[in-house]
Scaffold this motif. Structure first.
Motif, mmCIF file in Angstrom:
data_model
loop_
_atom_site.group_PDB
_atom_site.id
_atom_site.type_symbol
_atom_site.label_atom_id
_atom_site.label_comp_id
_atom_site.label_asym_id
_atom_site.label_seq_id
_atom_site.Cartn_x
_atom_site.Cartn_y
_atom_site.Cartn_z
ATOM 1 N N UNK A 75 8.250 -37.933 16.490
ATOM 2 C CA UNK A 75 8.920 -38.818 17.439
ATOM 3 C C UNK A 75 9.882 -39.720 16.682
ATOM 4 N N UNK A 76 11.153 -39.523 16.934
ATOM 5 C CA UNK A 76 12.198 -40.232 16.202
ATOM 6 C C UNK A 76 12.739 -41.393 17.035
ATOM 7 N N UNK A 77 12.950 -42.514 16.378
ATOM 8 C CA UNK A 77 13.541 -43.667 17.035
ATOM 9 C C UNK A 77 15.012 -43.816 16.664
ATOM 10 N N UNK A 78 15.453 -45.038 16.477
ATOM 11 C CA UNK A 78 16.854 -45.335 16.172
ATOM 12 C C UNK A 78 17.138 -44.944 14.727
ATOM 13 N N UNK A 79 17.951 -43.917 14.547
ATOM 14 C CA UNK A 79 18.154 -43.322 13.226
ATOM 15 C C UNK A 79 19.639 -43.244 12.888
ATOM 16 N N UNK A 80 19.962 -43.530 11.650
ATOM 17 C CA UNK A 80 21.348 -43.450 11.187
ATOM 18 C C UNK A 80 21.719 -41.999 10.914
ATOM 19 N N UNK A 133 27.048 -42.347 14.368
ATOM 20 C CA UNK A 133 28.296 -42.962 13.912
ATOM 21 C C UNK A 133 29.436 -42.582 14.854
ATOM 22 N N UNK A 134 29.503 -41.304 15.213
ATOM 23 C CA UNK A 134 30.574 -40.839 16.113
ATOM 24 C C UNK A 134 30.486 -41.501 17.477
ATOM 25 N N UNK A 135 29.270 -41.869 17.884
ATOM 26 C CA UNK A 135 29.095 -42.517 19.182
ATOM 27 C C UNK A 135 29.357 -44.021 19.119
ATOM 28 N N UNK A 136 29.608 -44.539 17.941
ATOM 29 C CA UNK A 136 30.019 -45.924 17.806
ATOM 30 C C UNK A 136 28.906 -46.943 17.696
ATOM 31 N N UNK A 137 27.690 -46.521 17.354
ATOM 32 C CA UNK A 137 26.578 -47.458 17.254
ATOM 33 C C UNK A 137 26.644 -48.298 15.987
ATOM 34 N N UNK A 169 24.629 -49.355 13.100
ATOM 35 C CA UNK A 169 23.452 -48.733 12.513
ATOM 36 C C UNK A 169 22.768 -49.620 11.472
ATOM 37 N N UNK A 170 23.072 -50.894 11.478
ATOM 38 C CA UNK A 170 22.509 -51.784 10.467
ATOM 39 C C UNK A 170 20.986 -51.874 10.563
ATOM 40 N N UNK A 171 20.415 -51.661 11.761
ATOM 41 C CA UNK A 171 18.963 -51.745 11.935
ATOM 42 C C UNK A 171 18.315 -50.373 12.046
#
Length: 256
Positions: free
Chosen positions: A184-189, A194-198, A200-202
């Motif tokens: 189960x993956x959460x918020x991942x860099x 990146x292409x979606x503009x998030x 990613x610092x956290x």
């Protein structure tokens, strides 16, 4: 990773960049031979060449995993191999919107990759592992599979399928000598994020996610990456009784 138990070949679906590429690099460093499958040819080729330069043995194939011939195409490069590890990492979602307004091809692709594709690949390669009495499968999922979210109906539903499917598969395969893990993956860099503009610092790194998966393949049926915070999110979403209020208040917010 134990090549004797899970090798000699590992098949990485969605293995051109991000978490899939991290899996590939770590497995190659452990002595696995690799079959890399992804839709985008350029990053797939670059990764394969990188691993080959390091001495790895690699086969690669560009395949659209949403298409009904995906398994047949991948089998064309694996039928002569002993694939002891399947990592099914395909299944990202790049189009959001109200389900009733979406082009049907959008949700058909999501379901094709996350539900049909994952099931077909698990059955085929799991059957080969059963005959050998050993092997492993890591099927990646998402925290989105714990609760429905506006603009992500098909994606959340498909990830929920993957989670429950993996739990049942784990129970069936354990006596056969096959380890199954729903990761189960959460918020991942990842490059996709990146292409979606998030911002990613956290975000957790792709390398950390892949390492957690490899470290816990025998600790199924599920492993929630990212530590206590993500575990609490999954538990909270699973135990909610007033789901209407919870979905409105806590579901994945739409991108601006």
């Amino acid at each position: 990773m134990d090549v004797q138990r899970y090798g000699p070949w590992a098949l990485v679906i969605g293995g051109s960049e991000g978490v899939g590429a991290a899996f590939a690099r770590k497995l190659a460093a452990s002595g696995f031979k690799l079959v890399l499958v992804a839709r985008k040819e350029a990053p797939l080729r670059e990764l394969a060449e990188e691993l080959e330069t390091m001495g790895g043995e690699v086969r690669r194939l560009s395949v659209d995993m949403s298409q009904p011939d995906a398994l047949d195409r991948v089998r064309s490069v694996t039928d002569d191999l002993e694939v002891g590890l399947l990592i099914y990492n395909a299944g990202a979602n790049n189009t959001r919107g109200a389900f009733v307004e979406l082009d049907p091809e959008v949700f058909r692709a999501v379901i094709g990759v996350n539900v049909i594709g994952q099931s077909e690949f698990a059955r085929h390669y799991g059957g080969l592992m059963r005959a050998r009495g050993r092997g492993g499968m890591i099927l990646t999922g998402s925290l989105a599979g714990y609760m429905g979210a506006p603009s992500l109906a098909a994606y959340c539903g498909a990830k929920a399928f993957s989670r429950i499917f993996s739990e049942a598969l784990w129970a069936e395969c354990k006596p056969l000598g096959i380890d199954v893990l729903h990761l189960v993956i959460g918020f991942t860099a990842t490059p996709a994020m990146v292409r979606l503009g998030y911002d990613l610092s956290a975000a957790q790194s792709s390398e950390a996610v892949a390492q957690e998966g490899l470290d816990n393949i025998a600790n199924g049926p599920a492993w929630i990456v990212g530590g206590e915070g993500n575990l609490k999110v999954a538990i909270a979403r699973s135990q909610v009784t007033d789901r209407a209020q919870a979905i409105e208040a806590s579901a994945t917010p739409p991108r601006s």
